[in-house]
Enzyme design. Structure first.
Site, PDB file in Angstrom:
ATOM      1  N   TRP A 113       0.831  -1.222   0.000  1.00 43.66           N
ATOM      2  CA  TRP A 113       0.000   0.000   0.000  1.00 43.66           C
ATOM      3  C   TRP A 113       0.857   1.260   0.000  1.00 43.66           C
ATOM      4  CZ3 TRP A 113      -5.208  -0.898   2.652  1.00 43.66           C
ATOM      5  CH2 TRP A 113      -6.053   0.193   2.482  1.00 43.66           C
ATOM      6  N   ILE A 114       1.942   1.238   0.795  1.00 42.05           N
ATOM      7  CA  ILE A 114       2.759   2.444   0.974  1.00 42.05           C
ATOM      8  C   ILE A 114       3.462   2.861  -0.323  1.00 42.05           C
ATOM      9  CG2 ILE A 114       4.983   1.411   1.683  1.00 42.05           C
ATOM     10  CD1 ILE A 114       3.260   4.337   3.481  1.00 42.05           C
ATOM     11  N   HIS A 116       2.112   3.595  -2.897  1.00 42.29           N
ATOM     12  CA  HIS A 116       1.296   4.649  -3.523  1.00 42.29           C
ATOM     13  C   HIS A 116       1.656   5.970  -2.852  1.00 42.29           C
ATOM     14  CE1 HIS A 116      -1.000   1.820  -5.957  1.00 42.29           C
ATOM     15  NE2 HIS A 116      -0.645   0.994  -4.992  1.00 42.29           N
ATOM     16  N   GLU A 123       1.509   6.529  10.568  1.00 42.85           N
ATOM     17  CA  GLU A 123       1.384   5.121  10.975  1.00 42.85           C
ATOM     18  C   GLU A 123       1.660   4.924  12.466  1.00 42.85           C
ATOM     19  OE1 GLU A 123       3.922   2.489   8.742  1.00 42.85           O
ATOM     20  OE2 GLU A 123       2.973   0.685   9.555  1.00 42.85           O
ATOM     21  N   SER A 125       3.347   3.665  15.709  1.00 43.76           N
ATOM     22  CA  SER A 125       4.783   3.500  15.934  1.00 43.76           C
ATOM     23  C   SER A 125       5.052   2.344  16.886  1.00 43.76           C
ATOM     24  CB  SER A 125       5.391   4.780  16.516  1.00 43.76           C
ATOM     25  OG  SER A 125       6.722   4.495  16.918  1.00 43.76           O
ATOM     26  N   ARG A 194      10.651  -5.681  18.236  1.00 44.62           N
ATOM     27  CA  ARG A 194       9.652  -5.934  17.181  1.00 44.62           C
ATOM     28  C   ARG A 194      10.223  -6.657  15.967  1.00 44.62           C
ATOM     29  NH1 ARG A 194       9.098  -0.043  14.144  1.00 44.62           N
ATOM     30  NH2 ARG A 194      11.293   0.431  14.154  1.00 44.62           N
ATOM     31  N   ASP A 210      -6.348  12.140  -2.552  1.00 41.37           N
ATOM     32  CA  ASP A 210      -7.399  12.736  -3.385  1.00 41.37           C
ATOM     33  C   ASP A 210      -7.999  11.663  -4.307  1.00 41.37           C
ATOM     34  OD1 ASP A 210      -6.130  12.832  -6.139  1.00 41.37           O
ATOM     35  OD2 ASP A 210      -4.612  13.913  -4.988  1.00 41.37           O
ATOM     36  N   ARG A 221      -5.162  -1.951  -7.491  1.00 44.73           N
ATOM     37  CA  ARG A 221      -5.326  -2.885  -6.367  1.00 44.73           C
ATOM     38  C   ARG A 221      -6.656  -3.625  -6.363  1.00 44.73           C
ATOM     39  NH1 ARG A 221      -0.078  -3.774  -5.206  1.00 44.73           N
ATOM     40  NH2 ARG A 221       1.014  -1.813  -4.925  1.00 44.73           N
TER      41      ARG A 221
END
Ligand SMILES: Cc1cc2nc3c(=O)[nH]c(=O)nc-3n(C[C@H](O)[C@H](O)[C@H](O)COP(=O)(O)OP(=O)(O)OC[C@H]3O[C@@H](n4cnc5c(N)ncnc54)[C@H](O)[C@@H]3O)c2cc1C
Length: 298
Positions: A113-114, A116, A123, A125, A194, A210, A221
């Site tokens: 996704w990112i 785009h 996001e 953290s 993590r 937009d 997608r």
């Protein structure tokens, strides 16, 4: 003579000519749940207030009409104008509409996704906060075999035994969560703890974009070539924006999703009935797909 004194600004507030209505019907959130732990929620949009009887499509027409100047409204039918703009790639009027989403999704989807780049993103953290214990696991009948034709995809279901082995493997990777929690308790920095978690762990973000770039995102997608999991989110996003911009999304369905682009070689093959002038297998396969869509057989 120039006056250097600070001047009082007069703001001229014009009363609305017609009553304004909220396109989200007074709601702060329209939400669709996805998979076991995911969701996509529409949390705001622009324009939020539109003249009664209209939708946010209004903003597309409003900005497009400035091109014609006052008194020279050559195109006077809103739906026709929006459909014309979409067919001819006049993109900027579609940028006048914006949507803001809250999305909860696995990290492997967020990575796709990112890409785009035209959206604004903020996001969760995992340096500040502990990641919650939630992981994506496909349903048993959605565990796909590697496709033989598309190196990136898979659609056919896996046999039950191997599918179960796959789920066991996911359980094993999720087991890392207990160690993650323990290490955080022992004082290991969250930003390091993590890194042993799998990409099936969930993240979340606010994503604002937009309409022009959302339609670009959706075209890529919602397409059958995109991974099933991100397609689920894209289809849900489309459902959320449809009632707000019904005319623009109808044009998108007609021209982008439901249409076909033909290359020069394909047009030539169509006109002459000759085979496609290529020895490229992928190009040939794409032509076969388009022929099937046009009802011409393979
Ligand atoms: C099915 C599928 C498979 C994919 N496989 C891979 C893969 O294997 N590896 C991989 O790395 N990626 C892959 N991608 C990601 C893909 O290459 C694009 O990065 C992604 O789809 C975003 O597209 P975009 O750049 O057009 O969109 P956006 O970033 O939203 O940009 C929209 C448009 O804005 C313009 N734009 C934005 N930023 C710039 C810029 N900096 N310079 C110039 N123009 C700009 C471009 O015209 C662009 O088309 C895949 C995507 C799909 C849909």
């Amino acid at each position: 003579m120039h006056d250097n004194k600070i001047q009082t600004l007069l703001i001229h507030k014009q009363p609305a000519e017609t009553a304004l209505v909220d396109v989200m019907q007074g709601s702060s959130r329209w939400e669709i749940k996805l998979h076991e732990h995911g969701l996509i929620a529409l949390v705001d949009c622009m324009p939020r207030l539109v003249p009664e009887g209209q939708t946010a499509d209004f903003a597309i027409v409003q900005s497009a009409r400035v091109s014609y100047g006052a008194g020279t409204k050559k195109v006077n039918e809103d739906r026709g104008l929006i459909r014309y703009l979409r067919r001819h790639w006049h993109s900027t009027p579609f940028e006048m509409v914006e949507f803001k989403f809250h999305v909860v999704m696995p990290i492997f989807i967020a990575r796709q996704w990112i890409r785009h780049r035209t959206a604004n993103v903020n996001e969760y953290s995992a340096r500040y906060s502990v990641l919650p214990d939630r992981f994506y696991k496909p349903a048993l009948d959605n565990i796909r075999q590697q496709s033989k034709t598309n190196r990136q995809g898979g659609t056919e279901p896996m046999d039950a035994l191997t599918a179960q082995q796959f789920l066991d493997y996911l359980d094993e990777t999720e087991g890392a969560y207990q160690t993650y929690e323990k290490l955080i308790e022992s004082g290991v920095a969250r930003e390091l703890a993590r890194i042993g978690l799998p990409v099936s762990a969930y993240t979340e973000w606010y994503w604002k974009c937009d309409l022009h770039n959302i339609m670009h995102f959706l075209r890529l997608r919602m397409d059958a070539h995109a991974q099933q999991e991100i397609r689920d989110y894209a289809f849900a996003m489309f459902e959320l924006i449809k009632p707000i911009v019904p005319v623009a999304t109808e044009a998108f369905e007609d021209y982008d999703m439901g249409g076909i682009h033909l290359t020069r070689l394909e047009l030539e093959a169509f006109k002459t009935g000759h085979p496609l002038a290529t020895d490229n297998k992928r190009e040939q396969a794409e032509w076969d797909e388009k022929r099937a869509k046009m009802g011409l057989g393979s």
